[in-house]
Design a protein around this motif. Structure first.
Motif, PDB file in Angstrom:
ATOM      1  N   LYS A  41      -5.517   2.878   8.021  1.00  0.00           N
ATOM      2  CA  LYS A  41      -6.322   2.328   6.930  1.00  0.00           C
ATOM      3  C   LYS A  41      -7.511   3.208   6.567  1.00  0.00           C
ATOM      4  O   LYS A  41      -8.033   3.130   5.450  1.00  0.00           O
ATOM      5  N   VAL A  80       3.643   2.483   2.687  1.00  0.00           N
ATOM      6  CA  VAL A  80       3.246   2.822   4.061  1.00  0.00           C
ATOM      7  C   VAL A  80       2.730   1.603   4.824  1.00  0.00           C
ATOM      8  O   VAL A  80       2.599   1.643   6.050  1.00  0.00           O
ATOM      9  N   HIS A  87     -10.608  10.001   2.928  1.00  0.00           N
ATOM     10  CA  HIS A  87     -10.531   9.531   1.545  1.00  0.00           C
ATOM     11  C   HIS A  87     -11.031  10.610   0.586  1.00  0.00           C
ATOM     12  O   HIS A  87     -10.397  10.910  -0.439  1.00  0.00           O
ATOM     13  N   ASP A 111       1.475   5.621  -0.699  1.00  0.00           N
ATOM     14  CA  ASP A 111       0.837   6.930  -0.728  1.00  0.00           C
ATOM     15  C   ASP A 111       1.110   7.577  -2.078  1.00  0.00           C
ATOM     16  O   ASP A 111       1.713   6.955  -2.962  1.00  0.00           O
ATOM     17  N   ILE A 127       0.867  -1.183   0.000  1.00  0.00           N
ATOM     18  CA  ILE A 127       0.000   0.000   0.000  1.00  0.00           C
ATOM     19  C   ILE A 127       0.900   1.229   0.000  1.00  0.00           C
ATOM     20  O   ILE A 127       1.746   1.390   0.885  1.00  0.00           O
ATOM     21  N   LYS A 146      -7.354   6.312   6.165  1.00  0.00           N
ATOM     22  CA  LYS A 146      -6.862   7.438   5.374  1.00  0.00           C
ATOM     23  C   LYS A 146      -6.196   6.996   4.079  1.00  0.00           C
ATOM     24  O   LYS A 146      -6.000   7.816   3.183  1.00  0.00           O
ATOM     25  N   CYS A 147      -5.841   5.718   3.985  1.00  0.00           N
ATOM     26  CA  CYS A 147      -5.094   5.236   2.816  1.00  0.00           C
ATOM     27  C   CYS A 147      -6.041   4.772   1.714  1.00  0.00           C
ATOM     28  O   CYS A 147      -7.099   4.197   1.987  1.00  0.00           O
ATOM     29  N   TYR A 174      -5.758   2.369  -1.667  1.00  0.00           N
ATOM     30  CA  TYR A 174      -4.905   1.463  -2.426  1.00  0.00           C
ATOM     31  C   TYR A 174      -4.907   1.876  -3.890  1.00  0.00           C
ATOM     32  O   TYR A 174      -5.958   2.100  -4.506  1.00  0.00           O
ATOM     33  N   PHE A 201       0.908   4.365   8.950  1.00  0.00           N
ATOM     34  CA  PHE A 201      -0.225   3.709   8.299  1.00  0.00           C
ATOM     35  C   PHE A 201      -1.513   3.880   9.088  1.00  0.00           C
ATOM     36  O   PHE A 201      -1.557   3.619  10.296  1.00  0.00           O
ATOM     37  N   GLN A 226      -8.736  13.540   0.222  1.00  0.00           N
ATOM     38  CA  GLN A 226      -7.584  13.213  -0.617  1.00  0.00           C
ATOM     39  C   GLN A 226      -7.953  13.237  -2.094  1.00  0.00           C
ATOM     40  O   GLN A 226      -7.219  13.796  -2.920  1.00  0.00           O
TER      41      GLN A 226
END
Length: 627
Positions: A237, A212, A289, A206, A204, A239-240, A242, A235, A292
């Motif tokens: 999850k 990250v 999310h 950024d 995963i 905010k990330c 894929y 990390f 971003q």
């Protein structure tokens, strides 16, 4: 890195800003924020706001703003070090290590390096002719080509023993670093063990392509089908996204993002040409999310595998997209299939048709409201169904997501449903919009700094700083021109220096880490202003490139003016113009002016020395002559 960075990070992880502020003023949730009366000045209408996701506060009345350390400084009238001590006591963090005890603290840069190393190990396992053969066959059976597996760097976590720990030990990597990165875990009996075993591994990353964390899909009969890296300093999850590292350019190009729920769904979409696709990590689409994605587009299509999931997604999506001014659409895959399976069956055109049939989240929500209203068995249930939708519409109108035309259509629909006049429905929506409306609901009412930099160059530099505070991953695009020494105001120069330091050291960083550099309240206040102003900018890449071009244009203009002044003075580069060689000198100057600027300064040359430049000499672009 500053001496206090590790301590600050521990405190931020253990002490929530909302909890601290709530001890001094009553807060209530509103959208992504908590609002209340400002504890720093007297007011009757709430203008104080706490951003929960980004952990900063802002008063739109007196202008105060910053992070948890700034709040304590202002509230307790103490300096930074005293505020640090107060919060350290509250968090149970020791400012000084106990004598004789070694304190191990991994930085985010260390964790990123550990993740890069682990990614290489997982890839080697996947590509191994013996251990990886069956796994590669499985990946191909899911419709993922070898090229896509390489592009997404799919890996394999071995299944016996603790190979990551073993390889790490032989490589000289401290197991405590691997534990901080989530690659292994501490055992209750002492020692460590591998986090991932017998799993297909998905790195995963950024937007800066930094690894990250990892997602792992079980290859055996494990109760946990999917497992993510544990929460770490790097990390989260929620905010990330894929695939964001591979999808960002396509999202900017296409103007919208496709959001799916699984790793293989995302990879399959890329394989079929939908490179603007990202995936959440086993969570619903969150505000982080949406924030971003808003940096790169204005429309998001959520793809789900059932009507029930779509209904839940509509409510969540509208809630998190309200303040982001994002258009959200929903596409449900027929037959309860996941997108990867549907792509294999229907192909590119089938999936494109599915996207084209997507429904705006508000339209989806309205359809469900009508169904609930028609199926309700009591007047109270009908009122509840309509009340929820009216409240939603009021919020959308308040944030400007629904324009006047859309509002009129919605009011007409509600009027028909309720069998009441449009005027009554409009009044109902207006009352909901006015209920609890405070100054904090409109961030444009924030106190403006009276001494913002003026002039083209300073305005362009501050625009760059504003973008980088909100999207530090773009720093590399302007690293050669973003010079803190170019800022006229020292405070902006210091803030630009913090941005450059963090970007060079960490790549992408969080606002909290930037705020932790601010050890006085003025810097913190300006940073929060820039964070809020930048959150409304959008299309960061174009904004940043526009500011960079403005700086380049200003430099060309200055250079051109200097050359023109030299001509008027009868000198070029300090050398006098000699009568015998005046034509050659002026020709050279004309050529240099043409190369340096889009502006035509030929007229200035002619006015000074007469019409000595003839038609056969190098032409000068006259476009924009009067600029």
């Amino acid at each position: 890195m500053h001496d206090f960075d590790g301590i600050k990070e521990q405190i931020r992880n253990r002490v929530d800003l909302v909890d601290v502020v709530s001890e001094h003023t009553a807060l209530r949730p509103r959208g992504r924020n908590h609002i209340g009366l400002c504890p720093f000045h007297k007011e009757k209408t709430p203008s104080f706001s706490v951003n929960v996701d980004r952990q900063f506060f802002k008063c739109f009345g007196c202008g105060a703003g910053g992070d948890i350390f700034t709040f304590v400084q202002l509230r307790e009238s103490v300096d930074f070090r005293e505020a640090l001590g107060i919060l350290a006591d509250r968090a149970g963090v020791e400012l000084e290590p106990t004598r004789g005890v070694h304190q191990y603290q991994s930085s985010r840069a260390d964790i990123a390096r550990a993740n890069a190393w682990a990614c290489g190990v997982f890839r080697k396992n996947f590509q191994d002719n013996h251990s990886g053969a069956s796994v590669r066959e499985y990946v191909q059976s899911r419709g993922i080509s070898a090229a896509l597996a390489d592009r997404f760097e799919i890996g394999l976590a071995a299944g016996s023993g603790n190979p990551m720990l073993d390889v790490g030990e032989r490589t000289g990597i401290d197991p405590r670093l691997l534990a901080d990165a989530g690659i292994c875990r501490a055992s209750d009996r002492g020692g460590f063990y591998d986090t991932f075993r017998d799993r297909l591994m998905f790195p995963i990353r950024d937007v800066t392509k930094r690894c990250v964390g990892f997602g792992g899909r079980t290859l055996v009969d494990d109760r946990a089908k999917y497992m993510n890296t544990p929460e770490s300093a790097l990390f989260n999850k929620s905010k990330c996204l894929y695939g964001i590292d591979l999808a960002r350019d396509a999202i900017e190009r296409d103007g919208f993002a496709i959001v799916v729920e699984g790793y293989t769904d995302c990879i399959a979409a890329h394989q079929h040409g939908f490179e603007n696709t990202v995936a959440t990590l086993g969570t619903a689409a969150t505000e982080a999310h949406m924030l971003q994605l808003r940096r790169y587009c204005r429309e998001v299509v959520l793809v789900f595998d059932s009507d029930a999931a779509g209904e839940a997604a509509a409510d969540r999506a509208l809630g998190v997209a309200l303040a982001q001014n994002l258009s959200v659409k929903l596409a449900n895959v027929p037959g309860g299939q996941d997108p990867a399976d549907y792509l294999q069956l229907a192909g590119e055109q089938g999936f494109r048709d599915l996207l084209n049939s997507s429904v705006e989240a508000l339209t989806f929500r309205w359809k469900r409201t009508r169904e609930r209203f028609a199926g309700a068995d009591s007047p109270a249930a009908r009122r509840e169904a309509v009340s929820e939708f009216v409240s939603l519409v009021a919020e959308l109108c308040k944030f400007g997501v629904v324009d006047a035309i859309q509002q009129g259509i919605i009011i007409s629909q509600l009027s028909n449903l309720l069998s009441v006049s449009s005027g009554e429905v409009r009044q109902l929506v207006a009352r909901r919009m006015d209920t609890g409306r405070g100054r904090a609901s409109g961030e444009t009412s924030a106190k403006r700094r009276p001494d913002q930099p003026r002039g083209g160059e300073q305005a362009a530099l501050v625009t760059m700083l504003t973008v980088l505070v909100n999207e530090p991953g773009l720093y590399g695009r302007v690293a050669d021109v973003f010079d803190p020494d170019r800022f006229e105001r020292p405070v902006f120069g210091r803030l630009a220096g913090y941005v450059r330091e963090l970007a060079n050291g960490l790549g992408e960083f969080r606002l909290a880490e930037l705020l932790s550099r601010a050890e006085n309240t003025e810097e913190a206040e300006i940073l929060t202003d820039l964070a809020i102003e930048g959150s409304h900018v959008g299309n960061y890449v174009a904004t940043l490139e526009g500011a960079a071009e403005r700086l380049a244009q200003i430099a060309r203009t200055r250079n051109t003016k200097q050359l023109t002044d030299e001509v008027k003075c009868g000198e070029v580069d300090g050398q006098p113009l000699e009568a015998a060689g005046i034509r050659d000198h002026l020709t050279t100057i004309s050529q240099r002016l043409a190369e340096q600027s889009h502006f035509a300064h030929r007229r200035a040359v002619e006015q000074c020395h007469g019409a000595h430049v003839t038609a056969h000499e190098a032409p000068v672009d006259r476009e924009g002559e009067n600029d």
